[in-house]
Design a protein around this motif. Structure first.
Motif, PDB file in Angstrom:
ATOM      1  N   THR A  31      -6.316  -0.539 -75.744  1.00 30.71           N
ATOM      2  CA  THR A  31      -7.356  -0.947 -76.684  1.00 30.71           C
ATOM      3  C   THR A  31      -7.014  -2.358 -77.139  1.00 30.71           C
ATOM      4  OG1 THR A  31      -7.653   1.341 -77.448  1.00 30.71           O
ATOM      5  CG2 THR A  31      -8.519  -0.398 -78.861  1.00 30.71           C
ATOM      6  N   SER A  46      -1.135   2.850 -74.772  1.00 26.98           N
ATOM      7  CA  SER A  46      -0.508   4.163 -74.865  1.00 26.98           C
ATOM      8  C   SER A  46      -1.226   5.069 -73.888  1.00 26.98           C
ATOM      9  CB  SER A  46      -0.604   4.714 -76.288  1.00 26.98           C
ATOM     10  OG  SER A  46       0.013   5.981 -76.371  1.00 26.98           O
ATOM     11  N   PHE A  49      -1.032   9.101 -75.616  1.00 22.20           N
ATOM     12  CA  PHE A  49      -1.366   9.460 -76.988  1.00 22.20           C
ATOM     13  C   PHE A  49      -2.577   8.689 -77.490  1.00 22.20           C
ATOM     14  CE2 PHE A  49       3.206  10.039 -76.377  1.00 22.20           C
ATOM     15  CZ  PHE A  49       3.278  11.411 -76.571  1.00 22.20           C
ATOM     16  N   VAL A  50      -3.725   9.347 -77.501  1.00 21.47           N
ATOM     17  CA  VAL A  50      -4.963   8.732 -77.965  1.00 21.47           C
ATOM     18  C   VAL A  50      -4.855   8.390 -79.449  1.00 21.47           C
ATOM     19  CG1 VAL A  50      -7.442   9.091 -78.277  1.00 21.47           C
ATOM     20  CG2 VAL A  50      -6.321   9.917 -76.207  1.00 21.47           C
ATOM     21  N   SER A  51      -4.035   9.121 -80.186  1.00 19.06           N
ATOM     22  CA  SER A  51      -3.904   8.868 -81.619  1.00 19.06           C
ATOM     23  C   SER A  51      -3.395   7.452 -81.902  1.00 19.06           C
ATOM     24  CB  SER A  51      -2.989   9.906 -82.268  1.00 19.06           C
ATOM     25  OG  SER A  51      -1.681   9.826 -81.730  1.00 19.06           O
ATOM     26  N   SER A  52      -2.618   6.869 -81.002  1.00 20.31           N
ATOM     27  CA  SER A  52      -2.151   5.490 -81.179  1.00 20.31           C
ATOM     28  C   SER A  52      -3.337   4.525 -81.214  1.00 20.31           C
ATOM     29  CB  SER A  52      -1.221   5.084 -80.038  1.00 20.31           C
ATOM     30  OG  SER A  52      -0.103   5.922 -79.983  1.00 20.31           O
ATOM     31  N   HIS A  53      -4.316   4.771 -80.375  1.00 19.58           N
ATOM     32  CA  HIS A  53      -5.514   3.930 -80.326  1.00 19.58           C
ATOM     33  C   HIS A  53      -6.351   4.139 -81.581  1.00 19.58           C
ATOM     34  CE1 HIS A  53      -4.767   2.892 -76.114  1.00 19.58           C
ATOM     35  NE2 HIS A  53      -4.301   4.127 -76.034  1.00 19.58           N
ATOM     36  N   GLU A  54      -6.471   5.377 -81.999  1.00 17.56           N
ATOM     37  CA  GLU A  54      -7.234   5.705 -83.205  1.00 17.56           C
ATOM     38  C   GLU A  54      -6.616   5.022 -84.422  1.00 17.56           C
ATOM     39  OE1 GLU A  54      -8.697   9.608 -85.754  1.00 17.56           O
ATOM     40  OE2 GLU A  54      -7.420   9.881 -84.004  1.00 17.56           O
ATOM     41  N   LYS A  55      -5.308   5.081 -84.565  1.00 18.77           N
ATOM     42  CA  LYS A  55      -4.618   4.425 -85.689  1.00 18.77           C
ATOM     43  C   LYS A  55      -4.827   2.915 -85.652  1.00 18.77           C
ATOM     44  CE  LYS A  55      -0.985   7.897 -86.047  1.00 18.77           C
ATOM     45  NZ  LYS A  55       0.425   8.205 -85.784  1.00 18.77           N
ATOM     46  N   LYS A  58      -8.457   2.149 -86.727  1.00 15.37           N
ATOM     47  CA  LYS A  58      -8.620   2.371 -88.162  1.00 15.37           C
ATOM     48  C   LYS A  58      -7.943   1.262 -88.971  1.00 15.37           C
ATOM     49  CE  LYS A  58      -9.333   7.346 -88.198  1.00 15.37           C
ATOM     50  NZ  LYS A  58      -8.831   8.641 -88.636  1.00 15.37           N
ATOM     51  N   GLN A  59      -6.780   0.797 -88.521  1.00 16.20           N
ATOM     52  CA  GLN A  59      -6.082  -0.278 -89.228  1.00 16.20           C
ATOM     53  C   GLN A  59      -6.862  -1.586 -89.138  1.00 16.20           C
ATOM     54  OE1 GLN A  59      -3.200   0.138 -91.153  1.00 16.20           O
ATOM     55  NE2 GLN A  59      -3.873  -1.870 -91.875  1.00 16.20           N
TER      56      GLN A  59
END
Length: 66
Positions: A31, A46, A49-55, A58-59
């Motif tokens: 991303t 990443s 871990f998709v959550s790394s992209h989501e974080k 969001k940041q």
């Protein structure tokens, strides 16, 4: 979606952004935050871990709306 999507059959963009998969198979999950002039400001890579992209997203939104 409010933006165009890219179909990159020849992997030109994939190679330019350095996200070609191992041994040229597949694509890495990345991303990018690209500014108005087209310069990459920041990125996250990443594969699992998709959550790394989501974080990351969001940041960026939080930083831009603060």
């Amino acid at each position: 979606l409010p933006f165009p999507l890219l179909f990159d059959a020849n992997k030109k963009a994939i190679k330019a952004y350095g996200v070609d998969g191992m041994f040229g198979i597949g694509v890495r999950r990345a991303t990018y935050l690209i500014d108005e002039s087209g310069k990459i400001e920041n990125m996250v890579v990443s594969d699992l871990f998709v959550s790394s992209h989501e974080k990351f997203i969001k940041q960026v939104i939080k930083d831009r709306t603060a």
